[in-house]
Design a protein around this motif. Structure first.
Motif, PDB file in Angstrom:
ATOM      1  N   TYR A  50      -1.724   2.542 -33.734  1.00  9.27           N
ATOM      2  CA  TYR A  50      -0.935   1.362 -33.411  1.00  9.27           C
ATOM      3  C   TYR A  50      -0.588   1.359 -31.925  1.00  9.27           C
ATOM      4  N   PRO A  51      -0.335   0.200 -31.350  1.00  8.49           N
ATOM      5  CA  PRO A  51       0.025   0.151 -29.927  1.00  8.49           C
ATOM      6  C   PRO A  51       1.410   0.742 -29.684  1.00  8.49           C
ATOM      7  N   GLY A  52       1.604   1.263 -28.476  1.00 11.38           N
ATOM      8  CA  GLY A  52       2.922   1.732 -28.075  1.00 11.38           C
ATOM      9  C   GLY A  52       3.042   3.230 -27.989  1.00 11.38           C
ATOM     10  N   LEU A  76       8.670   7.612 -34.313  1.00 13.70           N
ATOM     11  CA  LEU A  76       9.033   7.380 -35.712  1.00 13.70           C
ATOM     12  C   LEU A  76       9.240   5.886 -35.983  1.00 13.70           C
ATOM     13  N   VAL A  77       8.196   5.120 -35.782  1.00 11.26           N
ATOM     14  CA  VAL A  77       8.270   3.660 -35.862  1.00 11.26           C
ATOM     15  C   VAL A  77       8.499   3.129 -37.273  1.00 11.26           C
ATOM     16  N   GLU A 107       9.582  -3.028 -36.696  1.00 14.89           N
ATOM     17  CA  GLU A 107       9.420  -3.679 -38.000  1.00 14.89           C
ATOM     18  C   GLU A 107       7.983  -4.124 -38.257  1.00 14.89           C
ATOM     19  N   GLU A 108       7.351  -4.709 -37.254  1.00 13.57           N
ATOM     20  CA  GLU A 108       5.979  -5.208 -37.445  1.00 13.57           C
ATOM     21  C   GLU A 108       5.020  -4.065 -37.779  1.00 13.57           C
ATOM     22  N   ILE A 144       2.224  -0.362 -41.734  1.00 10.14           N
ATOM     23  CA  ILE A 144       2.076   1.005 -42.263  1.00 10.14           C
ATOM     24  C   ILE A 144       2.368   1.019 -43.756  1.00 10.14           C
ATOM     25  N   LEU A 145       3.456   0.390 -44.155  1.00 10.90           N
ATOM     26  CA  LEU A 145       3.830   0.361 -45.573  1.00 10.90           C
ATOM     27  C   LEU A 145       2.750  -0.327 -46.402  1.00 10.90           C
TER      28      LEU A 145
END
Length: 188
Positions: free
Chosen positions: A153-155, A159-160, A170-171, A176-177
């Protein structure tokens, strides 16, 4: 229904980890979330890592193994960051392991003294510039596992997927979920 044991990250068994586990349960899976820190939680990753270092990473992995003794075969081992260590070791070494989902971590399979088992599914979730992981090691693990699903994922946040922490995105967390639920559904 898939049976999952989910290990927390270095900050401990936060409300965010328990919320994530509940959302997996709400999707129809049986999820156990052991507390490897005996109730302790930490306000920062640094404080949690310091506790893990003091406790010993081998001790934390052993606690995870003991917690998994109550799980039957066909278990999916999952973990956030620090929790990827017991999850990965169990997935690689426990007979009958069904799969592993590693959030924000992962090490080359050789660290646990064996190749990644061909019968064990693997899904990995990391951010591209996360300073707490070695992206090359995670990519090596995905390669070692063959048909692994690796999501980058970007960034740079670590622990996103934990909504109780400031790094929460959240996005990304929802993606991930959703991908985790789809993975568990396929293994059910």
């Amino acid at each position: 229904m898939t049976h999952v044991i989910l290990f927390h990250h270095a900050q401990g068994l936060t409300e965010g980890v328990t919320d994530f586990a509940q959302r997996l349960r709400d999707a129809g899976h049986n999820v156990v979330v052991p507390d490897l820190y005996d109730g302790l939680t930490f306000d920062t990753i640094d404080a949690g890592v310091a506790h893990a270092e003091k406790t010993g990473f081998d001790t934390i992995i052993e606690r995870g193994e003991r917690a998994a003794d109550a799980m039957g075969p066909d278990t999916v081992y999952a973990g956030f960051s620090l929790g990827t260590l017991p999850a990965q070791k169990l997935a690689q070494t426990r007979s009958g392991a069904l799969g592993a989902v590693l959030f924000h971590g992962g090490v080359p399979a050789a660290m646990f003294g064996s190749d990644w088992p061909a019968t064990v599914a693997l899904q990995l979730h990391v951010t591209a510039e996360d300073e707490w992981i070695e992206l090359l090691e995670v990519e090596q693990l995905a390669e070692d596992a063959g048909a692994a699903e690796l999501f980058i994922y970007p960034g740079s946040a670590h622990l996103v997927a934990d909504p109780s922490l400031s790094e929460y995105d959240e996005e990304i967390a929802e993606l991930i979920l959703a991908r985790t639920i789809a993975f568990l559904d396929r293994l059910a």
